[in-house]
Scaffold this motif. Structure first.
Motif, PDB file in Angstrom:
ATOM      1  N   THR A 280       0.845  -1.404  -0.097  1.00  0.00           N
ATOM      2  CA  THR A 280       0.103   0.069  -0.143  1.00  0.00           C
ATOM      3  C   THR A 280       0.786   1.339   0.035  1.00  0.00           C
ATOM      4  OG1 THR A 280      -0.283  -0.035   2.246  1.00  0.00           O
ATOM      5  CG2 THR A 280      -2.040  -1.020   1.053  1.00  0.00           C
ATOM      6  N   PHE A 281       2.063   1.273   0.555  1.00  0.00           N
ATOM      7  CA  PHE A 281       3.072   2.277   0.466  1.00  0.00           C
ATOM      8  C   PHE A 281       3.062   2.703  -0.714  1.00  0.00           C
ATOM      9  CE2 PHE A 281       7.096   4.448  -0.083  1.00  0.00           C
ATOM     10  CZ  PHE A 281       7.382   5.204   1.097  1.00  0.00           C
ATOM     11  N   GLY A 282       3.543   1.702  -1.790  1.00  0.00           N
ATOM     12  CA  GLY A 282       3.820   2.327  -3.224  1.00  0.00           C
ATOM     13  C   GLY A 282       2.291   2.339  -3.931  1.00  0.00           C
ATOM     14  N   MET A 283       1.523   1.740  -3.672  1.00  0.00           N
ATOM     15  CA  MET A 283       0.342   1.869  -4.649  1.00  0.00           C
ATOM     16  C   MET A 283      -0.545   2.892  -4.342  1.00  0.00           C
ATOM     17  SD  MET A 283      -0.460  -0.224  -7.008  1.00  0.00           S
ATOM     18  CE  MET A 283      -2.390   0.362  -7.240  1.00  0.00           C
ATOM     19  N   TYR A 284      -0.622   3.395  -3.217  1.00  0.00           N
ATOM     20  CA  TYR A 284      -1.398   4.618  -2.676  1.00  0.00           C
ATOM     21  C   TYR A 284      -0.664   6.094  -3.070  1.00  0.00           C
ATOM     22  CZ  TYR A 284      -5.260   2.212  -0.564  1.00  0.00           C
ATOM     23  OH  TYR A 284      -6.482   1.720  -0.265  1.00  0.00           O
ATOM     24  N   GLY A 285       0.611   5.817  -3.012  1.00  0.00           N
ATOM     25  CA  GLY A 285       1.503   7.027  -3.429  1.00  0.00           C
ATOM     26  C   GLY A 285       1.377   7.013  -4.915  1.00  0.00           C
ATOM     27  N   LEU A 286       1.190   5.965  -5.642  1.00  0.00           N
ATOM     28  CA  LEU A 286       1.068   6.079  -6.955  1.00  0.00           C
ATOM     29  C   LEU A 286      -0.228   6.817  -7.420  1.00  0.00           C
ATOM     30  CD1 LEU A 286       1.692   5.044 -10.331  1.00  0.00           C
ATOM     31  CD2 LEU A 286       0.855   2.873  -9.634  1.00  0.00           C
ATOM     32  N   LEU A 287      -1.259   6.204  -6.752  1.00  0.00           N
ATOM     33  CA  LEU A 287      -2.666   6.646  -7.318  1.00  0.00           C
ATOM     34  C   LEU A 287      -2.799   8.211  -6.705  1.00  0.00           C
ATOM     35  CD1 LEU A 287      -4.742   3.373  -6.250  1.00  0.00           C
ATOM     36  CD2 LEU A 287      -4.210   4.107  -8.353  1.00  0.00           C
ATOM     37  N   PHE A 288      -2.029   8.537  -5.559  1.00  0.00           N
ATOM     38  CA  PHE A 288      -2.010   9.925  -5.348  1.00  0.00           C
ATOM     39  C   PHE A 288      -1.590  10.884  -6.427  1.00  0.00           C
ATOM     40  CE2 PHE A 288       0.104  13.447  -3.040  1.00  0.00           C
ATOM     41  CZ  PHE A 288      -0.923  14.138  -2.725  1.00  0.00           C
ATOM     42  N   LEU A 289      -0.185  10.605  -6.699  1.00  0.00           N
ATOM     43  CA  LEU A 289       0.719  11.492  -7.531  1.00  0.00           C
ATOM     44  C   LEU A 289       0.440  11.244  -9.213  1.00  0.00           C
ATOM     45  CD1 LEU A 289       3.874  10.814  -5.637  1.00  0.00           C
ATOM     46  CD2 LEU A 289       2.524  12.909  -5.718  1.00  0.00           C
ATOM     47  N   LEU A 290      -0.037  10.153  -9.657  1.00  0.00           N
ATOM     48  CA  LEU A 290       0.124  10.012 -11.119  1.00  0.00           C
ATOM     49  C   LEU A 290      -1.159  10.984 -11.686  1.00  0.00           C
ATOM     50  CD1 LEU A 290       1.487   9.109 -13.497  1.00  0.00           C
ATOM     51  CD2 LEU A 290      -0.035   6.857 -13.508  1.00  0.00           C
ATOM     52  N   PRO A 291      -2.519  10.621 -11.099  1.00  0.00           N
ATOM     53  CA  PRO A 291      -3.347  11.718 -11.549  1.00  0.00           C
ATOM     54  C   PRO A 291      -3.193  13.037 -11.462  1.00  0.00           C
ATOM     55  CG  PRO A 291      -4.347   9.925 -10.314  1.00  0.00           C
ATOM     56  CD  PRO A 291      -3.057   9.823 -10.327  1.00  0.00           C
ATOM     57  N   LEU A 292      -2.389  13.428 -10.116  1.00  0.00           N
ATOM     58  CA  LEU A 292      -2.126  14.694 -10.043  1.00  0.00           C
ATOM     59  C   LEU A 292      -1.075  15.537 -11.115  1.00  0.00           C
ATOM     60  CD1 LEU A 292      -2.117  17.233  -8.012  1.00  0.00           C
ATOM     61  CD2 LEU A 292      -0.160  16.211  -6.766  1.00  0.00           C
ATOM     62  N   GLY A 306      -9.290   9.821 -14.343  1.00  0.00           N
ATOM     63  CA  GLY A 306      -9.960   8.840 -13.487  1.00  0.00           C
ATOM     64  C   GLY A 306     -10.163   7.672 -14.467  1.00  0.00           C
ATOM     65  N   LEU A 307     -10.659   7.935 -15.833  1.00  0.00           N
ATOM     66  CA  LEU A 307     -10.696   6.843 -16.857  1.00  0.00           C
ATOM     67  C   LEU A 307      -9.331   6.196 -16.944  1.00  0.00           C
ATOM     68  CD1 LEU A 307     -13.266   8.585 -18.939  1.00  0.00           C
ATOM     69  CD2 LEU A 307     -13.714   6.779 -17.691  1.00  0.00           C
ATOM     70  N   ALA A 308      -8.435   6.602 -16.877  1.00  0.00           N
ATOM     71  CA  ALA A 308      -7.129   6.119 -17.280  1.00  0.00           C
ATOM     72  C   ALA A 308      -6.760   5.048 -16.207  1.00  0.00           C
ATOM     73  CB  ALA A 308      -5.977   7.192 -17.511  1.00  0.00           C
ATOM     74  N   LEU A 309      -7.240   5.117 -14.980  1.00  0.00           N
ATOM     75  CA  LEU A 309      -6.898   4.377 -14.016  1.00  0.00           C
ATOM     76  C   LEU A 309      -7.794   2.901 -13.967  1.00  0.00           C
ATOM     77  CD1 LEU A 309      -6.932   6.799 -11.203  1.00  0.00           C
ATOM     78  CD2 LEU A 309      -4.811   5.710 -12.308  1.00  0.00           C
ATOM     79  N   ILE A 310      -8.679   2.990 -14.802  1.00  0.00           N
ATOM     80  CA  ILE A 310      -9.735   2.047 -14.941  1.00  0.00           C
ATOM     81  C   ILE A 310      -9.076   0.626 -15.585  1.00  0.00           C
ATOM     82  CG2 ILE A 310     -11.713   0.980 -16.019  1.00  0.00           C
ATOM     83  CD1 ILE A 310     -13.033   3.633 -15.920  1.00  0.00           C
ATOM     84  N   PRO A 311      -8.142   0.477 -16.464  1.00  0.00           N
ATOM     85  CA  PRO A 311      -7.676  -0.575 -16.932  1.00  0.00           C
ATOM     86  C   PRO A 311      -6.773  -1.361 -15.840  1.00  0.00           C
ATOM     87  CG  PRO A 311      -7.205   0.887 -18.483  1.00  0.00           C
ATOM     88  CD  PRO A 311      -7.871   1.726 -17.247  1.00  0.00           C
ATOM     89  N   MET A 312      -6.158  -0.632 -14.841  1.00  0.00           N
ATOM     90  CA  MET A 312      -5.479  -1.169 -13.663  1.00  0.00           C
ATOM     91  C   MET A 312      -6.354  -1.703 -12.964  1.00  0.00           C
ATOM     92  SD  MET A 312      -3.917   0.879 -10.468  1.00  0.00           S
ATOM     93  CE  MET A 312      -5.470   0.917  -9.945  1.00  0.00           C
TER      94      MET A 312
END
Length: 454
Positions: A280-292, A306-312
């Motif tokens: 969760t350290f890496g995943m939540y950091g990724l989900l926080f920073l990449l859309p930003l 938001g749509l670009a995260l759907i395939p993951m």
């Protein structure tokens, strides 16, 4: 009540029990996802500032963190089904309060109440899985399906939130989850057998206060890390002092403790905690920073991000139900550690693609991250609750969720700090993702060593 060996429900009821547990997980995760999209219309409706809106999101997280250990112990002491139903009822009431809020601070109170409901629901749901599905292979399959609900929430949360806000306003995002939380509450009694096992344990008030303060101060430090770094440092110091006090109290209480420290002497349990925190350290950091980063760089707007995260999320959902079968072939240690390592590879791809005009590198990295989450999440939950006696399943369920929230909280704060220190933009994203990949790879290696056969 002390039903140490509850009767296993018949197959149809076990299917209904799984549906009930999945509904609860899905509701809690979707609720978290859609609220993030509603902050702007909520702010416009109440004419609220950034600080108030931040607490609309983080009031849930803080209450969840503070009360998580309590929720697991209550499930063991007073009945897993009873506490599950109480959590569902509290969550349902909180949803109604949020939808009917007449001020932003009433909405914050409703979000905090929802965090309390989730703190009761989540550990109890894992404990129920441990008690009802006693065969390890079958439990692995069930937890794979349970884990897939997290990915499903990621996949539908952002698009659903956008549609609901557009059609019904911000109150619609709360009313939409109400039928599902009610369904979980109503289905629990006929489908889930009751079980508990106090075994001389008690509520342990001193440890409750110290543990809640440690987790709450850690969450508060992450919340304030960007706006008030000095306050965040002070909160982190409080968290460390409270944690030391918590360990001293629990060490004196032994087997009757809120968190019996001998659990951490179990290699499989300890490895699951390490790997989950790293994941969760890496995943939540990724989900926080990449859309930003996408939005700041002008690559995507909020909706397209938001749509670009759907395939993951879809890869996470597709693989999770089969993780138990993969574990049966390769072993839990190999699958869970490999999953965390695969996520680290995904962060490396995102780092390599930082600065490119195309998001192809980032999408490839997200695909790897989704595969890694699908591989690791179910087996890690199964390792944690399967490593302990059924009597301690509620405590194990709360602790593995503590690892999840601690990893996510620290990951968002630490990787956000790396991003800012490197000046943001492509350089900041690259620095943060490399740091996240290093931590995840280290946690995967540490969990592999910890869980090795002795």
């Amino acid at each position: 009540m002390n039903d140490r060996h509850p009767d296993r429900p018949a197959a149809p009821r076990r299917g209904l029990a799984l549906l009930t547990l999945c509904l609860a997980v899905l509701v809690a995760q979707v609720d978290m996802a859609v609220v993030n999209l509603g902050t702007r219309p909520i702010g416009e409706h109440f004419r609220a500032g950034v600080t108030a809106l931040q607490w609309v999101v983080d009031g849930y997280n803080l209450a969840y963190a503070v009360l998580l250990l309590t929720g697991g112990l209550l499930a063991d002491l007073y009945g897993r089904r009873r506490i599950f139903m109480l959590g569902a009822a509290v969550f349902t009431g909180a949803t109604v309060l949020c939808a009917a809020a007449t001020s932003v601070w009433m909405l914050v109170a409703g979000r905090a109440l929802a965090g309390l409901g989730a703190a009761l629901l989540m550990p109890a749901s894992l404990a129920i899985v441990r008690v009802v599905w006693q065969d390890a292979r079958e439990r692995g399959r069930v937890l794979g399906i349970w884990a897939a609900c997290n990915g499903l929430a990621m996949a539908i949360g952002a698009p659903l939130g956008g549609v609901l806000i557009h059609r019904f306003g911000w109150r619609g995002i709360f009313l939409a989850v109400l039928p599902f939380s009610l369904a979980a509450l109503l289905l629990a009694r006929p489908s889930i057998p009751e079980s508990s096992d106090p075994r001389g344990r008690s509520l342990d008030a001193g440890a409750q206060l110290a543990g809640g303060l440690a987790l709450g101060a850690l969450a508060f430090a992450a919340i304030e890390s960007h706006e008030a770094p000095r306050v965040a440092i002070a909160a982190l110091a409080v968290a460390l002092a409270a944690f030391v006090l918590f360990v001293r109290i629990e060490g004196r209480r032994g087997a009757t403790a809120l968190v019996p420290l001998d659990l951490f002497g179990l290699p499989a349990f300890r490895a699951a905690m390490i790997a989950t925190a790293g994941m969760t350290f890496g995943m939540y950091g990724l989900l926080f920073l990449l859309p930003l980063h996408w939005q700041q760089a002008g690559l995507l707007d909020a909706t397209r991000a938001g749509l670009a995260l759907i395939p993951m999320a879809l890869l996470f959902v597709a693989l999770s139900p089969f993780s138990g079968r993969i574990v049966a072939q390769l072993g839990a240690r190999a699958v869970s550690c490999a999953g965390v390592a695969v996520i680290a590879g995904g962060l490396l791809l995102v780092a390599l693609g930082a600065g490119h005009a195309s998001i192809a590198w980032a999408e490839a990295g997200l695909a790897l991250a989704g595969l890694g989450m699908g591989l690791a999440t179910g087996p890690l939950m199964a390792e944690a609750v399967g490593a302990v006696d059924a009597a301690r399943s509620g405590t194990a369920g709360s602790l593995i969720n503590v690892a999840r929230i601690a990893g996510a909280t620290i990951g968002v704060a630490a990787l956000g700090a790396f991003y800012a220190m490197a000046g943001g933009g492509a350089a900041g994203l690259r620095c943060a993702m490399l740091a996240g990949a290093a931590v995840q790879a280290g946690c995967a290696a540490s969990a592999w060593r910890t869980a090795r056969p002795r």
